[in-house]
Design a protein around this motif. Structure first.
Motif: not given
Length: 564
Positions: A187-192, A251-252
């Motif tokens: 969910k934060v693969r792009t940095g956002k 969790y995130l």
């Protein structure tokens, strides 16, 4: 067993190989030189260059119908679609399953196979080819058509598709703890953070999730702002953790804090749920709660609960536990830093102290590299390596490989402790898993023993990505930098020089397929398990024939209106 690709997959691999090698596939390639000039790689700049090419074609009146009438159009259009899908997959950290029209008709737009959700796909150009991801499908040919029609930007299509797919990602908290972490970090693969299902997503969208210490500071600032705004106290805890969006929030951040701390400390980790911890722990006070259901065990046996950092900051649960992500990371780095050491293939002279190795150490490391090279040649072809050793006859200078069919690792390791008379060194290689800060992958352990003075006892691990994994052909075989987990009997200060001699040894064995060593073909100088292989497909597998094609490019549907 080695997973053989289906017909659609074979054509995709064939075109991906030619895209990477910048060579023309069978049947020709329309606008080949223009694609070469785009220098398509795994960067946003490459996507922008491709978008500019399509926009330039639109301005010059090169319509889709004109393209479809020229030789080499199929390879050109499919190559564009494959590249676009690859970039979407890279951004969301997901593996595409390539689909032709017949395959697409069997799934819904959300990627499900539920008959009620399946749309009626027309035999239209956009539906000729696409890919299924975990949370939906991508139809990039439709985007190409829209750009050529001047209706949209390819950059917008990629970004919008990434946002839509990530926002649909639903995670089952009953899954394996390692899989839960992987899915949340996507969910934060792009940095956002894009997923608006996560509580306080607008505030978290300001965090730059780049696995840096600074990103942990930003998370601490967010937690402080939430605590101050909500006026949380201990009595609010039960209500907070009962809501799904707050659980996703915990969790995130917990998974991200744990993974970032591990990467900063360069230590290996594995995640466990509460039941697993209860089975291996002798602590009778370890009870189920949300924080205890996502636990890290670090290399060295340290157990930590990073989700507790989040709730402890918000609700002041424990006095003796960190209340900030940075404090948690500081503890991890103090307790674990250096347990795992990574040694790249190429180390600049100014980055290491030049050391002259003892002659027997140098020869042993060259032979160990040769043994690793033998393993990688066979593994890259989908074969199993098994238990291996390498035998060196000093008198004749002959080298041979020995495979143990009936042996086990334990007994063979014991054999290494008792050298034969006059024996200078011995070796053993065996398959295992490597737990890296970026996740778990396959690995080959290379045991090195030098019996002459000065003696050497060394265990190196060569992490690699097997073809027979979830990444499969999509990512291709890859070899990662050598790692070392040793804490005792480690030749302090010598490992850089030892591993460089090891790498020199890997070059001594040539692959019969490529005519060069495996490291020159498959090596990635970083532990990124999703990064595509330097060589996408073996040249021997690239004899694709057009008559084998299972992908048909449909012409666009034309609407005819009656004029009255």
């Amino acid at each position: 067993m080695f997973n053989q690709p289906n017909a659609v997959q074979r054509q995709v691999e064939y075109l991906r190989y030619h895209l990477q090698q910048q060579t023309v596939p069978n049947g020709g390639m329309l606008f080949f030189k223009a694609l070469q000039q785009c220098k398509l790689g795994n960067t946003d700049a490459s996507i922008h260059r491709l978008n500019q090419l399509l926009q330039q074609m639109e301005r010059q009146g090169i319509t889709l119908n004109k393209i479809l009438k020229q030789q080499g159009h199929k390879n050109f259009l499919l190559t564009l679609a494959i590249y676009i899908i690859e970039q979407i997959g890279r951004k969301i950290d997901d593996v595409p399953m390539w689909k032709n029209y017949e395959d697409l008709t069997k799934i819904g737009m959300d990627g499900s196979t539920d008959e009620q959700s399946q749309p009626t796909f027309e035999q239209d150009f956009p539906f000729s080819f696409g890919a299924q991801f975990s949370y939906g499908i991508s139809l990039p040919l439709g985007a190409v058509q829209s750009v050529l029609d001047g209706e949209m930007s390819l950059v917008d299509y990629v970004n919008d598709t990434v946002n839509q797919l990530l926002s649909k990602a639903q995670i089952n908290l009953l899954d394996d703890a390692n899989d839960i972490c992987t899915h949340y970090l996507k969910k934060v693969r792009t940095g956002k953070l894009i997923d608006n299902i996560v509580a306080y997503h607008k505030l978290l969208s300001k965090v730059n999730f780049d696995y840096s210490y600074q990103s942990l500071k930003q998370i601490d600032q967010c937690l402080t702002a939430i605590k101050n705004h909500e006026n949380f106290t201990f009595k609010n805890y039960d209500e907070f953790v009962s809501k799904a969006e707050n659980q996703a929030f915990m969790y995130l951040l917990g998974c991200y804090i744990g993974m970032t701390s591990a990467r900063l400390a360069t230590c290996s980790i594995k995640w466990f749920n509460c039941k697993q911890i209860q089975e291996i722990s002798d602590n009778p006070d370890f009870h189920f709660c949300l924080e205890n259901n996502q636990v890290i065990i670090f290399d060295g046996g340290y157990m930590r609960t990073p989700l507790l950092v989040v709730t402890n900051r918000l609700f002041d649960l424990l006095d003796d536990y960190p209340t900030t992500a940075t404090a948690f990371a500081d503890n991890v780095m103090r307790e674990n830093a250096g347990n795992l050491s990574s040694y790249p293939l190429s180390v600049n002279a100014h980055q290491r102290e030049e050391k002259k190795l003892p002659e027997d150490w140098q020869r042993a490391m060259n032979l160990a590299g040769l043994l690793a090279g033998w393993n990688m040649i066979h593994l890259s072809d989908g074969s199993e390596s098994g238990l291996m050793s390498i035998i060196y006859d000093e008198a004749s200078n002959n080298i041979s490989f020995e495979k143990f069919v009936d042996g086990d690792v334990g007994s063979l390791l014991q054999r290494l402790e008792i050298p034969k008379e006059g024996q200078k060194f011995d070796f053993l290689s065996y398959d295992m898993y490597a737990n890296l800060p970026t996740g778990r992958t396959d690995g080959v352990t290379i045991e090195v023993r030098v019996y002459t003075e000065p003696k050497l006892t060394l265990s190196l691990i060569v992490p690699y990505r097997n073809l027979n994994t979830q990444y499969g052909f999509t990512r291709g075989f890859a070899i990662y930098p050598v790692v070392n987990y040793q804490k005792e009997d480690c030749p302090d200060g010598w490992l850089e020089a030892l591993t460089q001699e090891f790498y020199e040894g890997t070059k001594g064995l040539k692959s019969p397929v490529h005519g060069t060593d495996s490291w020159s073909v498959y090596y990635l100088d970083k532990h990124d398990l999703y990064e595509p292989s330097p060589l996408i497909s073996n040249p021997k597998d690239n004899g694709f024939d057009e008559k084998d094609s299972q992908i048909t490019i449909f012409p666009p549907l034309v609407d005819y209106f009656e004029l009255y």
